[in-house]
Every structure is written in structure tokens, then in C-alpha cells.
Design a protein around this motif. Structure first.
Motif, PDB file in Angstrom:
ATOM      1  N   SER A 184       0.841  -1.200   0.000  1.00  0.00           N
ATOM      2  CA  SER A 184       0.000   0.000   0.000  1.00  0.00           C
ATOM      3  C   SER A 184       0.872   1.244   0.000  1.00  0.00           C
ATOM      4  N   GLY A 185       0.252   2.362  -0.355  1.00  0.00           N
ATOM      5  CA  GLY A 185       0.970   3.627  -0.394  1.00  0.00           C
ATOM      6  C   GLY A 185       0.138   4.713  -1.036  1.00  0.00           C
ATOM      7  N   VAL A 186       0.801   5.787  -1.414  1.00  0.00           N
ATOM      8  CA  VAL A 186       0.132   6.944  -2.013  1.00  0.00           C
ATOM      9  C   VAL A 186       0.980   7.458  -3.168  1.00  0.00           C
ATOM     10  N   ARG A 187       0.307   7.801  -4.273  1.00  0.00           N
ATOM     11  CA  ARG A 187       1.018   8.461  -5.389  1.00  0.00           C
ATOM     12  C   ARG A 187       0.389   9.834  -5.594  1.00  0.00           C
ATOM     13  N   GLN A 188       1.237  10.850  -5.547  1.00  0.00           N
ATOM     14  CA  GLN A 188       0.816  12.227  -5.777  1.00  0.00           C
ATOM     15  C   GLN A 188       1.727  12.835  -6.831  1.00  0.00           C
ATOM     16  N   LEU A 189       1.151  13.599  -7.719  1.00  0.00           N
ATOM     17  CA  LEU A 189       1.963  14.348  -8.674  1.00  0.00           C
ATOM     18  C   LEU A 189       2.175  15.753  -8.150  1.00  0.00           C
ATOM     19  N   PRO A 190       3.263  16.394  -8.521  1.00  0.00           N
ATOM     20  CA  PRO A 190       3.465  17.779  -8.085  1.00  0.00           C
ATOM     21  C   PRO A 190       2.334  18.658  -8.615  1.00  0.00           C
ATOM     22  N   SER A 191       1.907  19.623  -7.800  1.00  0.00           N
ATOM     23  CA  SER A 191       0.817  20.501  -8.248  1.00  0.00           C
ATOM     24  C   SER A 191       1.362  21.550  -9.218  1.00  0.00           C
ATOM     25  N   HIS A 192       0.519  21.907 -10.166  1.00  0.00           N
ATOM     26  CA  HIS A 192       0.862  22.937 -11.157  1.00  0.00           C
ATOM     27  C   HIS A 192      -0.151  24.067 -10.988  1.00  0.00           C
ATOM     28  N   GLN A 193       0.336  25.237 -10.606  1.00  0.00           N
ATOM     29  CA  GLN A 193      -0.542  26.369 -10.321  1.00  0.00           C
ATOM     30  C   GLN A 193      -1.147  26.997 -11.578  1.00  0.00           C
ATOM     31  N   SER A 194      -0.489  26.812 -12.723  1.00  0.00           N
ATOM     32  CA  SER A 194      -0.908  27.544 -13.922  1.00  0.00           C
ATOM     33  C   SER A 194      -1.752  26.713 -14.885  1.00  0.00           C
TER      34      SER A 194
END
Length: 147
Positions: free
Chosen positions: A78-88
Motif C-alpha cells: 500500500s501507499g500513495v502516489r501524488q503528482l506535483p501541483s501545477h498552479q498555472s
């Protein structure tokens, strides 16, 4: 072989490879998760005479979020995958990468020795090595007389 036949064979080979990828990504456990929430990573399981090897495709998962557990002949990842946020971002054209929490529970093909389990995570692939439980040799079973 004439150029048309050669081109046709190349196209058929590409179609075969693409069909294989589609079928692998459509495994029943990934399409209809019964025990888990979130997405399901692709997993390969191999077996040798002495060990069971599990490979999980986890690109983009941070090592600190990964958990590997063994309970009898069941392996949990188990775990979590997140992508970096893009503000634009103004518009999304395509979304294929599954994000968020995941949990995958696998039934191992044989009993394993919990003390010797090792795991490594590199280049987006989690590799878990599970040594098989060594069975004892021949055992004499005593027969008791019945009434």
C-alpha cells in the motif's frame, strides 16, 4: 519477401504487442478491486526453487508512503502516489495516471519465511523477495489402533 508483405507482418506484430498490453492492463483484480480503495498497481510474481519474487510498478510513489506486510500467504502493498501541483493549469487534455492511495493484496504461491523477507524500491519498481519455507524431510507418522 515483397515490401507490402513485410510491412503487413510488421503491422501485425505491433498489433499483437498492443493487444498484449491492453489485456495485461485489464486484469480482473485491477478492474474490479474487491478489497481495496483507490487504484491498483500492476504486479508480477515469479517463483524459484528457494524464493518468491514480487515486482510492483509504482512510478511516482514516494518511498516513505510505501508499506509492505505479510500475513500467512498474503502479501499486502500500500501507499500513495501524488503528482506535483501545477498552479498555472487552465485546461486538462488527457488524464491517464492514477493518483491517490492504493492497496494491493496478493496470495502467494507458497508459504514463506517471514524473517528473511527483503524489499527494495528503485526506478519506480518495488521488488519483494520472500524466501520459501523449507519443508522438513520424511516424517514418520505413528498410527494408533482404533477400537
Amino acid at each position: 519477401m515483397d515490401p507490402f508483405s513485410k510491412k503487413l507482418l510488421e503491422e501485425l506484430e505491433q498489433m499483437q504487442q498492443q493487444t498484449g498490453r491492453i489485456l495485461r492492463s485489464m486484469s480482473l483484480s485491477r478492474m474490479m478491486p474487491m478489497e481495496a480503495e483507490g487504484w491498483q498497481p500492476a504486479v508480477d510474481i515469479y517463483e524459484s526453487e528457494t524464493s518468491v519474487y514480487v515486482y510492483a510498478e509504482l512510478a511516482g510513489v514516494v518511498n516513505d508512503s510505501l508499506r509492505v506486510t505479510v500475513d500467512g500467504q498474503r502479501l499486502g502493498i500500500s501507499g500513495v502516489r501524488q503528482l506535483p501541483s501545477h498552479q498555472s493549469i487552465a485546461c486538462i487534455h488527457q488524464l491517464e495516471i492514477e493518483l491517490g492511495t492504493f492497496q494491493r493484496t496478493l496470495t502467494l504461491p507458497s508459504a514463506v519465511e517471514v524473517e528473511g523477507i527483503e524489499s527494495t524500491y528503485a526506478n519506480g519498481i518495488l521488488m519483494v523477495t520472500l524466501p520459501k519455507r523449507i519443508r522438513k524431510g520424511k516424517v514418520q507418522i505413528r498410527i494408533t489402533p482404533g477400537e
